[in-house]
Write an enzyme that holds these catalytic residues in place. Structure first.
Site, short mmCIF file in Angstrom:
data_model
loop_
_atom_site.label_atom_id
_atom_site.label_comp_id
_atom_site.label_asym_id
_atom_site.label_seq_id
_atom_site.Cartn_x
_atom_site.Cartn_y
_atom_site.Cartn_z
N ARG A 123 0.81 -1.24 0.00
CA ARG A 123 0.00 0.00 0.00
C ARG A 123 0.84 1.28 0.00
O ARG A 123 0.37 2.34 0.40
CB ARG A 123 -0.97 0.04 1.18
N LYS A 145 4.40 11.47 -11.35
CA LYS A 145 3.48 10.63 -12.14
C LYS A 145 4.13 9.29 -12.35
O LYS A 145 5.27 9.22 -12.83
CB LYS A 145 3.22 11.26 -13.51
N GLU A 187 12.09 17.51 -25.49
CA GLU A 187 11.45 18.00 -24.25
C GLU A 187 12.19 19.22 -23.70
O GLU A 187 11.58 20.10 -23.11
CB GLU A 187 11.38 16.89 -23.19
N LYS A 229 9.80 22.64 -14.28
CA LYS A 229 8.79 21.61 -14.01
C LYS A 229 8.42 21.59 -12.52
O LYS A 229 7.26 21.42 -12.16
CB LYS A 229 9.25 20.23 -14.49
N GLU A 239 -2.63 18.15 -12.23
CA GLU A 239 -3.01 18.55 -13.58
C GLU A 239 -4.45 19.02 -13.71
O GLU A 239 -5.21 18.51 -14.52
CB GLU A 239 -2.75 17.41 -14.58
N ARG A 243 -0.54 22.76 -14.86
CA ARG A 243 0.34 21.68 -15.34
C ARG A 243 0.11 21.41 -16.83
O ARG A 243 0.97 20.84 -17.50
CB ARG A 243 0.12 20.42 -14.49
N ASN A 247 1.90 20.48 -21.78
CA ASN A 247 1.40 19.77 -22.96
C ASN A 247 1.69 20.51 -24.26
O ASN A 247 1.23 20.07 -25.32
CB ASN A 247 -0.11 19.54 -22.86
N HIS A 250 2.21 18.69 -27.40
CA HIS A 250 1.80 17.31 -27.14
C HIS A 250 0.40 16.98 -27.66
O HIS A 250 0.08 15.81 -27.83
CB HIS A 250 1.88 17.00 -25.64
N HIS A 254 0.54 13.89 -29.70
CA HIS A 254 -0.11 12.62 -29.36
C HIS A 254 -0.92 12.09 -30.53
O HIS A 254 -0.94 10.89 -30.80
CB HIS A 254 -1.01 12.77 -28.13
N HIS A 266 8.11 9.52 -29.53
CA HIS A 266 7.46 10.63 -28.83
C HIS A 266 8.11 11.99 -29.12
O HIS A 266 7.42 12.95 -29.44
CB HIS A 266 7.47 10.31 -27.33
N1 LIG Z 1 6.21 10.27 -15.41
C1 LIG Z 1 6.23 11.27 -16.24
O1 LIG Z 1 5.91 12.41 -15.91
C2 LIG Z 1 6.70 11.01 -17.66
C3 LIG Z 1 6.99 12.09 -18.50
C4 LIG Z 1 7.47 11.82 -19.78
C5 LIG Z 1 7.65 10.50 -20.19
N2 LIG Z 1 7.35 9.48 -19.34
C6 LIG Z 1 7.56 8.08 -19.73
O2 LIG Z 1 8.95 7.88 -19.94
C7 LIG Z 1 9.11 6.76 -20.80
C8 LIG Z 1 10.24 7.04 -21.79
O3 LIG Z 1 11.43 7.21 -21.07
P1 LIG Z 1 12.86 7.07 -21.77
O4 LIG Z 1 12.83 7.82 -23.05
O5 LIG Z 1 13.88 7.40 -20.75
O6 LIG Z 1 12.87 5.54 -22.18
P2 LIG Z 1 13.57 4.24 -21.57
O7 LIG Z 1 13.49 4.19 -20.11
O8 LIG Z 1 13.00 3.09 -22.32
O9 LIG Z 1 15.10 4.43 -21.99
C9 LIG Z 1 15.45 4.45 -23.35
C10 LIG Z 1 16.58 3.47 -23.65
O10 LIG Z 1 17.81 3.97 -23.12
C11 LIG Z 1 18.46 2.97 -22.33
N3 LIG Z 1 19.25 3.70 -21.34
C12 LIG Z 1 18.83 4.31 -20.21
N4 LIG Z 1 19.84 5.00 -19.65
C13 LIG Z 1 20.93 4.81 -20.43
C14 LIG Z 1 22.27 5.28 -20.37
N5 LIG Z 1 22.68 6.13 -19.41
N6 LIG Z 1 23.12 4.87 -21.33
C15 LIG Z 1 22.70 4.05 -22.33
N7 LIG Z 1 21.45 3.60 -22.46
C16 LIG Z 1 20.57 3.99 -21.51
C17 LIG Z 1 17.35 2.12 -21.82
O11 LIG Z 1 17.79 0.83 -21.47
C18 LIG Z 1 16.41 2.09 -23.02
O12 LIG Z 1 16.82 1.15 -23.94
C19 LIG Z 1 7.78 6.50 -21.47
O13 LIG Z 1 7.24 5.30 -20.98
C20 LIG Z 1 6.92 7.69 -21.04
O14 LIG Z 1 5.56 7.35 -20.86
C21 LIG Z 1 6.88 9.72 -18.08
ZN LIG Z 2 6.57 14.45 -23.71
#
Ligand SMILES: NC(=O)c1ccc[n+]([C@@H]2O[C@H](COP(=O)([O-])OP(=O)(O)OC[C@H]3O[C@@H](n4cnc5c(N)ncnc54)[C@H](O)[C@@H]3O)[C@@H](O)[C@H]2O)c1
Ligand SMILES: [Zn+2]
Length: 363
Positions: A123, A145, A187, A229, A239, A243, A247, A250, A254, A266
Site C-alpha cells: 500500500r 506521475k 522535451e 517543471k 493537472e 500543469r 502539454n 503534445h 499525441h 514521442h
Molecule cells: N512520469 C512522467 O511524468 C513522464 C513524462 C514523460 C515521459 N514518461 C515516460 O517515460 C518513458 C520514456 O522514457 P525514456 O525515453 O527514458 O525511455 P527508456 O526508459 O525506455 O530508456 C530508453 C533506452 O535507453 C536505455 N538507457 C537508459 N539510460 C541509459 C544510459 N545512461 N546509457 C545508455 N542507455 C541507456 C534504456 O535501457 C532504453 O533502452 C515513457 O514510458 C513515457 O511514458 C513519463
Molecule cells: Zn513528452
C-alpha cells in the site's frame, strides 16, 4: 543545483532534487538521511547496470550490486501490470516489507514502473529516482506521475507518488545512444519554449557543447528544465490547470503518435506538434515569425522533424485530435506560444485553421 518540491496541504511529502556532476557520489549519504532507517532496494534497468556498474565502482559511486539489488529488462513493451507483479514478487524474495524503500536507476520506463511499484507495494513505500536518460532527467523523474501501459494506450494505469529524492548526474548521458539524446532534446526545447527564454538562448548558443555531452552544459539545461517543471508541479500537482502548459506540442504530438501506430517516437511527434502549434500562433499574428524560424532551426540541429511525413495525412491527425477531445472532456485545450518563454491556453481552436497549418507542414 539543489531544488525541492513542496506540496503543502496535500498530505504528501515533496521531493529533494540534486542536479550536478557528482550527484551520484552524494547519493548514498543523502539517501541514508532521507531513508530514516528504511532498507533500500535498488532496481536497475539491466542495460544501465551492464554499462555502469563496473564504472560506478571505479568512480566510487555508492552503489551496491549484492543483496537488495534487482536488475530488470525495462522497456515500453513490458511497461505492464504483469511486470509489476513480477517485480513485487522479486521484492518479496529479497525480503522487502513495509519498512523498505525503492531506488529506481534507469530511464523513464524504469522510473515510471518503479515509482508505481512503490505506490502500490504494501500500500505504498517511499522511493527515490536516479534517472539515466535525458528524458528522465529533464522530465519524467520530476512530478510524481507513475504508471504502466494498457494495450489500449500508454500510461492508463497509474498513481501520483512523489519520489523523496531525485539524484541527477549528467555523466550517465555519456553512454546514451544518439537517438535517445535526440528524443530528450525535444522535451528540453519544449520547456525552454514554454517557460524560460534564458534557457532557450543557452540551448541555442551551446548546441555543440551539448552535442559533445559536456557535463557542465548538460547540468545547466537539466537544471533549467527541472526548475521549471518543479514550479509547475508545485502549483498544480494533479493537472487541473497550470500543469497543462507542459502539454505544449503534445496535443498534436499525441495525435501524430497515434495515427502512426506509435511508429513515430514521442520526441519526434512533439517536435512536429510544437511546429504546428507555433505555426498556428504565427498565422493568428500572435507569435513572431522570426522566432518560428529559430524553433525550426533548433529542431533541425537536433535532427528532429519539422514537417509531417508524407504517409501521415493531416486529415487523420485531425480525426485523432477529435477523438481525443470526445474522450477527454469535450474541449480541446491547446497551448500556444506568444513569445519564446511564454504561452497561452486556447480552448477549442478553429480546426479549419489547424487543418491549413497541418497542410502547410505536410511533406
Ligand atoms: N512520469 C512522467 O511524468 C513522464 C513524462 C514523460 C515521459 N514518461 C515516460 O517515460 C518513458 C520514456 O522514457 P525514456 O525515453 O527514458 O525511455 P527508456 O526508459 O525506455 O530508456 C530508453 C533506452 O535507453 C536505455 N538507457 C537508459 N539510460 C541509459 C544510459 N545512461 N546509457 C545508455 N542507455 C541507456 C534504456 O535501457 C532504453 O533502452 C515513457 O514510458 C513515457 O511514458 C513519463
Ligand atoms: Zn513528452
Amino acid at each position: 543545483m539543489r531544488l525541492s518540491i513542496q506540496l503543502p496541504g496535500t498530505g504528501e511529502r515533496g521531493s529533494d532534487i540534486l542536479i550536478e556532476e557528482g550527484a551520484m557520489e552524494r547519493a548514498l549519504g543523502e539517501m541514508e538521511v532521507l531513508l530514516g532507517g528504511r532498507r533500500p532496494f535498488w532496481i536497475w534497468d539491466e542495460r544501465v547496470a551492464a554499462l555502469w556498474l563496473d564504472r560506478a565502482r571505479e568512480l566510487e559511486w555508492p552503489v551496491r550490486s549484492d543483496e537488495g539489488m534487482i536488475r530488470f529488462r525495462f522497456s515500453e513493451a513490458n511497461k505492464r501490470l504483469a511486470a509489476i507483479e513480477l517485480l513485487a514478487r522479486e521484492l518479496m524474495r529479497a525480503g522487502a516489507d513495509r519498512g523498505g524503500a525503492l531506488v529506481a536507476v534507469g530511464g523513464g520506463v524504469t522510473g515510471d514502473m518503479v515509482g508505481f511499484l512503490a505506490a502500490v507495494f504494501m500500500r505504498g513505500i517511499p522511493h527515490f529516482q536516479i534517472p539515466t536518460t535525458l528524458l528522465a532527467q529533464v522530465d519524467s523523474s520530476i512530478g510524481g506521475k507513475t504508471g504502466v501501459d494498457l494495450p489500449e494506450g500508454k500510461n492508463l494505469i497509474g498513481a501520483f507518488h512523489q519520489p523523496r529524492g531525485v539524484w541527477i548526474d549528467p555523466r550517465f548521458l555519456s553512454s546514451l545512444p544518439p537517438e535517445e539524446m535526440r528524443q530528450g532534446m525535444a522535451e528540453v526545447i519544449k520547456t525552454a519554449m514554454i517557460g524560460d527564454e534564458v534557457l532557450w538562448r543557452y540551448v541555442e548558443s551551446h548546441s555543440e557543447s551539448l552535442r559533445k555531452r559536456e557535463p557542465e552544459a548538460l547540468a545547466r539545461i537539466i537544471s533549467g528544465c527541472c526548475l521549471f517543471k518543479a514550479h509547475v508541479v508545485e502549483a498544480d500537482e494533479k493537472e487541473s490547470g497550470r500543469r497543462r502548459v507542459l502539454n505544449f506540442g503534445h496535443t498534436v504530438g499525441h495525435a501524430i503518435e497515434k495515427v502512426s501506430g506509435y511508429e513515430i517516437p514521442h520526441g519526434d511527434a512533439v517536435a512536429m506538434g510544437m511546429m504546428a502549434a507555433t505555426t498556428l500562433a504565427v498565422s493568428w499574428g500572435r507569435f513572431p515569425p522570426a522566432d518560428l524560424a529559430r524553433l525550426e532551426k533548433l529542431c533541425q540541429f537536433w535532427e528532429l522533424p519539422t514537417r509531417l511525413p508524407r504517409a501521415l495525412s493531416p486529415e487523420r491527425v485531425l480525426d485523432a485530435l477529435g477523438a481525443d477531445k470526445k474522450r477527454v472532456s469535450g474541449a480541446l485545450h491547446f497551448v500556444l506560444p506568444v513569445r519564446i518563454g511564454e504561452t497561452v491556453e486556447v480552448i477549442d481552436p478553429d480546426l479549419k485553421d489547424l487543418r491549413k497549418v497541418l497542410e502547410s507542414l505536410a511533406g
